[in-house]
Design a protein around this motif. Structure first.
Motif, short mmCIF file in Angstrom:
data_model
loop_
_atom_site.label_atom_id
_atom_site.label_comp_id
_atom_site.label_asym_id
_atom_site.label_seq_id
_atom_site.Cartn_x
_atom_site.Cartn_y
_atom_site.Cartn_z
N ARG A 115 0.83 -1.20 0.00
CA ARG A 115 0.00 0.00 0.00
C ARG A 115 0.87 1.25 0.00
NH1 ARG A 115 -4.86 -1.58 4.31
NH2 ARG A 115 -5.59 -3.42 3.16
N SER A 116 1.79 1.29 -0.94
CA SER A 116 2.77 2.37 -0.99
C SER A 116 2.91 2.91 -2.40
CB SER A 116 4.15 1.87 -0.52
OG SER A 116 4.09 1.38 0.81
N LEU A 117 3.15 4.22 -2.48
CA LEU A 117 3.54 4.81 -3.75
C LEU A 117 5.01 4.48 -4.00
CD1 LEU A 117 1.93 8.37 -3.59
CD2 LEU A 117 1.12 6.40 -4.90
N VAL A 118 5.38 4.34 -5.26
CA VAL A 118 6.75 4.00 -5.63
C VAL A 118 7.29 5.09 -6.54
CG1 VAL A 118 8.27 2.28 -6.66
CG2 VAL A 118 6.19 1.54 -5.48
N PHE A 119 8.36 5.75 -6.08
CA PHE A 119 9.01 6.80 -6.86
C PHE A 119 10.34 6.28 -7.37
CE2 PHE A 119 6.59 8.87 -3.43
CZ PHE A 119 5.67 9.58 -4.19
N PRO A 120 10.59 6.33 -8.67
CA PRO A 120 11.82 5.74 -9.23
C PRO A 120 13.01 6.71 -9.18
CG PRO A 120 10.44 6.53 -11.01
CD PRO A 120 9.68 6.80 -9.74
N LEU A 138 9.83 4.11 -1.52
CA LEU A 138 8.45 3.71 -1.26
C LEU A 138 7.88 4.61 -0.17
CD1 LEU A 138 9.81 1.07 -2.49
CD2 LEU A 138 7.92 -0.15 -1.41
N LEU A 139 6.68 5.11 -0.39
CA LEU A 139 6.01 5.97 0.57
C LEU A 139 4.72 5.31 0.99
CD1 LEU A 139 6.06 8.77 2.00
CD2 LEU A 139 4.64 9.60 0.13
N GLY A 140 4.69 4.85 2.24
CA GLY A 140 3.49 4.23 2.78
C GLY A 140 2.70 5.22 3.61
N ALA A 141 1.40 5.05 3.67
CA ALA A 141 0.53 5.95 4.43
C ALA A 141 -0.19 5.15 5.51
CB ALA A 141 -0.49 6.62 3.52
N GLU A 142 -0.12 5.64 6.74
CA GLU A 142 -0.78 4.99 7.87
C GLU A 142 -1.67 5.99 8.57
OE1 GLU A 142 2.42 3.73 10.30
OE2 GLU A 142 3.10 2.14 8.94
N GLY A 143 -2.89 5.56 8.91
CA GLY A 143 -3.79 6.42 9.66
C GLY A 143 -3.26 6.67 11.06
N GLN A 144 -3.31 7.93 11.50
CA GLN A 144 -2.82 8.29 12.82
C GLN A 144 -3.77 9.34 13.39
OE1 GLN A 144 1.02 10.49 13.51
NE2 GLN A 144 1.67 8.50 14.29
N GLY A 145 -4.75 8.88 14.18
CA GLY A 145 -5.76 9.79 14.68
C GLY A 145 -6.59 10.34 13.55
#
Length: 627
Positions: free
Chosen positions: A202-207, A221-228
């Motif tokens: 569940r991550s965006l991938v930047f080359p 790789l940029l993953g997003a996690e819910g935090q509050g």
């Protein structure tokens, strides 16, 4: 011990943080080939590339002229014909437009050939010019290719990642866009920047594409996690962060472009490029550092605008980076309510082109305008917590007093011999490889100085570290050890005053925090140390912004009676004491978990006075041992 710390990292980074480590921990096991452990490689540990002697731009120019090498003067580099371009290179790369393809850093002398990607130190370049060694390329360090298992991992992830618009489930695609704030970023923008999405993580991938042949060199790789109510982003880079030198968006830059906007996040670059049409680049490690190896790629731009973020740390980083790139061509977008990050600004419907037009010049002569001073003061008053600096996570009471580590300050730390001023972290042997891998990626460097050293050599090395590694905190342990016995025939007190003054000036001029350990004078064991107990004259305590004293009462009251006293705090004046407990298993200090002692803030008419913490039953101050 001589320690250099880079960037605005809190001290807790020395232990693992779940979900935020910049490495490979966030990847699914199916995407990581083989064991996550690596064979220990001694040469992989970070080391300061300290020149034998300080190098000046004048010396570089004189050397080039003496050897008949033509050169062009740039902003942060000198350009010259490259001796590393052979006949095998494509003809279009050796045309008049690219004949001056060798870039030499004005500060360090380190070079990079943009055509062959050969790079090396100033000594390597001299060896090549003078024909020393075997062949013209002797000493040249070709840009390292990723390790074999990194290449395999990069290719495996890239092949499994797909564009967002190709996700089979429209709801999944919409959710991903919402998590990353991409609801207004078009498919065309994502396609132009070659952004993909890795479903298992569940991550965006930047080359990261090679500037020479557009070969795939790495990924972020940029993953997003819910935090509050918000979202927390987790970055993972391959190769490791220290070797990830990608200017995201570089393949889209044309040789005709003369203006660029630098951001700290790839998402912001997408928003800026789409909204303004301007060339944009994202720094590989955000506001932490700007590696000098990237400066040649920025030489073509006559104007560089920094829009790094919406907080004071981003503003300070922008000013620091502008020094490297020549402040005369740099402008800075000041953080503010109406000037958030580019992606947020686009999502809020703000005019990004208009915000860019408000960017302030980074350079000015000796006098600053009232408007600049007014905005500086307003920014600090409006963001008190950020202006207070980087906080400690182990010692909340120290945060209540000093508030944090601030750039440009000098801290003097003293305490009796053997009281525990110098401590180390003990690693378990069976987990050494795992911890060593993680430790490699910390922005931590060690100066190879032991014993008596010239203050000029130390300052030169510190300035080198600030320029090359964007070091923001230097720890000198300790002053007397560094001075050695060279001043026995002269006035040691005057010599110490000179050294303290040099560190004070370095901290101010380089916007770098310096912590200086100084042994106290010999005192009776039954007496507490005071500010006046610091060895030497009063200059050390006068020059210091903060004075910390590690009080050791174990000689009188039994083992474990140690506490930390803040006897000077120039930031806001708060002083006081709190107890400490030494943990033999981890070789670290922490606040006693069952202590009934309280932090005491104390001040009297005669100055700052420290009292022993109470051991009575008046409330507990507990803190776990997490660093």
């Amino acid at each position: 011990m001589w320690v250099l710390l880079r960037g605005a990292y809190p001290l807790r980074i020395l232990l693992p943080l779940r979900g935020v480590w910049m490495g490979r921990r966030g990847l699914p096991r199916s995407l990581v080939p083989g064991s996550s452990r690596r064979r220990y490689r001694k040469e992989a540990l970070p080391a300061l590339e300290i020149p034998v002697l300080p190098l000046t731009t004048t010396e570089i120019r004189q050397y080039l002229r003496a050897h008949g090498i033509p050169f062009q003067d740039g902003y942060s580099c000198l350009r010259a014909p490259s001796p590393f371009v052979g006949s095998s290179e494509p003809k279009d790369q050796t045309s008049a437009a690219t004949s001056f393809s060798l870039f030499i850093d004005k500060t360090t002398g380190r070079f990079l050939c943009m055509t062959s990607l050969a790079e090396g130190s100033w000594e390597d370049f001299q060896a090549s010019v003078e024909g020393r060694g075997d062949g013209a390329r002797e000493g040249a360090l070709l840009t390292e290719a990723p390790e074999a298992k990194d290449i395999e991992e990069i290719r495996r992830i890239w092949d499994r990642a797909i564009p967002l618009w190709e996700l089979p489930d429209p709801e999944e695609a919409q959710l991903a866009r919402m998590m990353f704030g991409l609801t207004k970023v078009t498919d065309e923008t994502l396609r132009r920047f070659s952004v993909r999405y890795l479903r298992p993580a569940r991550s965006l991938v930047f080359p990261w594409f090679s500037p020479r042949d557009l070969g795939l060199r790495g990924l972020k790789l940029l993953g997003a996690e819910g935090q509050g109510d918000g979202v927390h982003y987790v970055e993972t880079t391959i190769p490791r962060p220290g070797a990830y030198h990608n200017l995201f968006g570089l393949p889209l830059i044309s040789r005709r472009d003369v203006e660029v906007v630098l951001t700290s996040r790839e998402l912001d670059s997408l928003a800026l490029n789409q909204s303004t049409g301007l060339p944009t680049l994202a720094l590989p490690r955000g506001t932490i550092c700007l590696p000098p190896a990237l400066l040649p790629y920025l030489e073509q731009f006559r104007r560089i605008v920094f829009w790094l973020g919406d907080d004071l740390r981003s503003w300070e980083a922008a000013k620091l980076f502008a020094r490297k790139l020549n402040p005369k061509r740099c402008s800075l977008v000041r953080p503010g309510d109406q000037q958030p990050r580019p992606l947020e600004a686009m999502n809020q419907g703000l005019n990004l082109s208009r915000i860019l037009r408000t960017a302030l010049p980074a350079w000015h002569k000796s006098i600053v305008s009232f408007q600049q001073l007014r905005e500086e003061v307003l920014g600090e008053i409006s963001n008190v917590e950020q202006a207070a600096g980087v906080p400690w996570s182990r010692f909340p009471d120290l945060n209540r007093l000093l508030k944090g580590h601030r750039k440009g300050e000098l801290t003097v730390f003293t305490g009796p011999t053997g009281s525990g001023k110098t401590t180390f972290i003990k690693e378990q042997l069976d987990k050494y490889e795992e911890w060593a891998d993680r430790f490699e990626d910390l922005p931590l460097y060690f100066m190879t100085f032991h014993g008596q050293q010239s203050i000029r050599s130390v300052i030169d090395t510190m300035q080198h570290a600030v320029y090359v590694y964007d070091v923001c905190h230097v720890v000198i342990d300790n002053l007397q050890f560094m001075m050695g016995h060279e001043q026995l025939s002269t006035d040691r007190i005057a010599a110490q005053d000179y050294i303290v003054g040099a560190f004070r000036k370095f901290a101010t001029d380089n916007s770098c925090h310096v912590t200086l350990v100084i042994h106290p004078r010999k005192e009776d064991d039954d007496k507490e140390l005071q500010t006046a107990s610091i060895f030497g004259s009063a200059k050390a305590s006068q020059e210091a912004d903060n004075v910390l004293i590690l009080q050791d009462r174990k000689l009188v009251t039994g083992p474990g009676k140690r506490y930390l006293q803040v006897s000077k705090n120039r930031f806001d004046g708060d002083v006081g004491v709190f107890p400490l407990e030494f943990n033999k298993n981890s070789l670290t200090f922490s606040i006693p978990p069952k202590s009934k002692a309280r932090l005491k803030k104390i001040k009297d008419d005669n100055g700052l006075v420290a009292k022993k913490p109470s051991s009575g039953k008046k409330g507990a101050v507990s803190q776990n041992s997490e660093t």
